[in-house]
Design an enzyme around this catalytic site. Structure first.
Site, PDB file in Angstrom:
ATOM      1  N   ASP A   1       5.467  62.962 -27.626  1.00 54.57           N
ATOM      2  CA  ASP A   1       5.806  62.465 -26.395  1.00 54.57           C
ATOM      3  C   ASP A   1       6.217  61.298 -26.238  1.00 54.57           C
ATOM      4  OD1 ASP A   1       3.147  62.143 -26.303  1.00 54.57           O
ATOM      5  OD2 ASP A   1       2.774  63.905 -25.015  1.00 54.57           O
TER       6      ASP A   1
ATOM      7  N   GLU B   1       2.744  70.576 -18.918  1.00 49.84           N
ATOM      8  CA  GLU B   1       2.039  70.575 -17.870  1.00 49.84           C
ATOM      9  C   GLU B   1       1.823  71.935 -17.422  1.00 49.84           C
ATOM     10  OE1 GLU B   1       0.626  68.120 -17.286  1.00 49.84           O
ATOM     11  OE2 GLU B   1       1.461  66.228 -16.989  1.00 49.84           O
TER      12      GLU B   1
ATOM     13  N   ASN C   1      -6.072  69.304 -17.862  1.00 45.48           N
ATOM     14  CA  ASN C   1      -5.467  70.512 -17.120  1.00 45.48           C
ATOM     15  C   ASN C   1      -4.854  71.478 -18.003  1.00 45.48           C
ATOM     16  OD1 ASN C   1      -3.353  68.990 -17.963  1.00 45.48           O
ATOM     17  ND2 ASN C   1      -2.145  68.410 -16.008  1.00 45.48           N
TER      18      ASN C   1
ATOM     19  N   HIS D   1      -2.720  70.677 -20.601  1.00 36.82           N
ATOM     20  CA  HIS D   1      -1.524  70.178 -21.111  1.00 36.82           C
ATOM     21  C   HIS D   1      -1.557  69.884 -22.662  1.00 36.82           C
ATOM     22  CE1 HIS D   1      -1.799  65.766 -19.938  1.00 36.82           C
ATOM     23  NE2 HIS D   1      -2.262  65.931 -21.110  1.00 36.82           N
TER      24      HIS D   1
HETATM   25  C1  F6R Z   1      -0.379  62.446 -25.996  1.00 36.71           C
HETATM   26  C2  F6R Z   1      -0.512  63.783 -25.507  1.00 36.71           C
HETATM   27  C3  F6R Z   1      -1.337  64.158 -24.383  1.00 36.71           C
HETATM   28  C4  F6R Z   1      -2.724  63.740 -24.731  1.00 36.71           C
HETATM   29  C5  F6R Z   1      -3.640  64.217 -23.594  1.00 36.71           C
HETATM   30  C6  F6R Z   1      -5.105  63.803 -23.714  1.00 36.71           C
HETATM   31  O1  F6R Z   1       0.350  62.050 -26.991  1.00 36.71           O
HETATM   32  O2  F6R Z   1       0.505  64.408 -26.088  1.00 36.71           O
HETATM   33  O3  F6R Z   1      -1.346  65.606 -24.382  1.00 36.71           O
HETATM   34  O4  F6R Z   1      -3.104  64.293 -26.027  1.00 36.71           O
HETATM   35  O5  F6R Z   1      -3.183  63.677 -22.464  1.00 36.71           O
HETATM   36  O6  F6R Z   1      -5.175  62.528 -23.602  1.00 36.71           O
HETATM   37  P1  F6R Z   1      -6.574  61.520 -24.214  1.00 36.71           P
HETATM   38  O7  F6R Z   1      -6.813  61.845 -25.515  1.00 36.71           O
HETATM   39  O8  F6R Z   1      -6.251  60.219 -23.555  1.00 36.71           O
HETATM   40  O9  F6R Z   1      -7.632  62.324 -23.268  1.00 36.71           O
END
Ligand code: F6R
Length: 257
Positions: A67, A142, A135, A137
């Site tokens: 992403d 989401e 959450n 995702h």
């Molecule tokens: C990032 C991504 C997100 C993160 C998630 C957890 O490329 O796809 O799904 O993996 O938001 O973020 P952290 O690791 O910062 O807790």
């Protein structure tokens, strides 16, 4: 689903990296799906270390990021483009032409999702690394997302913007939109490794493993992937009910090794 519970984040990162390193030794032309955020940082450190010791090379590796934010430029320090160069690409021998990160050029916003799907086409990832949002995702799919989506532009959940505001000077600066692989793209990878650590992820990890499969917690779809390994530290595992309906392998408890 296989679950590996490690004593801490460093151990979890090492175990996840070891899977990638082994795969890279066997197949130097590995197609690797990458994530950003805090969770994979330790994996990238271990991969850089293995590269510096001449154990692996990225010369023929192709990467595909999950992403990217929309609404900030690629040169912004918090873009995922900047993140990847800063935390992995600048320190290994990867060929720039083999790096794929969703384009976030606002002037062509209507074409960006299809363009990235075309890049993914014919490039089934051997391994897809994932983090998980508090959450539920994965990528930026989401809660409420369609479980059959391919790449799309998403409006970020308020929870996600709040969680990610730690990387920006204020929540107002966190982009409201992103481009993300859809669940369908993620599930198409041959192998998935999800890494999570810390108490803030404990509840969502239990839901991911034991909860009903639903778009309310998008990560629950991983229960249906034939080759998914979840690697977590003891804090992230602290709410895991180990006797529920999901058929998993409890393969390591590092602190009792
Ligand atoms: C990032 C991504 C997100 C993160 C998630 C957890 O490329 O796809 O799904 O993996 O938001 O973020 P952290 O690791 O910062 O807790």
């Amino acid at each position: 689903m296989k679950i590996i519970i490690c004593k801490d984040y460093a151990d979890a990162s090492q175990q996840a990296a070891a899977i990638v390193i082994k795969a890279l030794i066997v197949n130097p032309k590995l197609k690797l799906g990458l994530a950003t955020g805090s969770s994979p940082l330790g994996i990238y450190k271990n991969l850089i270390d293995a590269y510096k010791k001449n154990i692996i090379s990225f010369k023929d590796v192709k990467t595909f990021n999950l992403d990217e934010y929309v609404g900030i430029s690629r040169s912004h320090p918090e873009s995922y483009y900047s993140f990847m160069y800063e935390n992995l690409f600048k320190d290994v021998d990867i060929n720039d032409d083999n790096i794929n990160i969703p384009n976030n050029d606002l002037s062509r916003v209507d074409d960006l999702a299809e363009e990235y799907d075309n890049k993914l086409l014919g490039n089934q990832r051997d391994i897809q690394l994932l983090g998980i949002g508090s959450n539920g995702h994965i990528g930026f799919n989401e809660p409420g997302t369609s479980l059959s989506n391919e790449t799309f532009i998403v409006e970020l959940d308020e929870q996600t913007r709040e969680d990610n505001s730690r990387f920006f000077s204020s929540i107002e600066e966190v982009p409201k939109f992103a481009i993300t692989m859809g669940i369908k793209n993620i599930m198409y990878a041959k192998k998935i490794i999800l890494i999570a650590s810390g108490i803030k992820k404990a509840e969502v990890i239990n839901k991911t493993v034991n909860g009903e499969i639903s778009n309310k917690v998008p990560a629950t779809i991983l229960q249906l992937h034939p080759n998914c390994t979840i690697i977590i530290d003891e804090d992230a595992a602290s709410k895991l009910e180990l006797d529920k309906k999901v058929d998993y392998t409890y393969s390591a408890l590092s602190s009792k090794r």
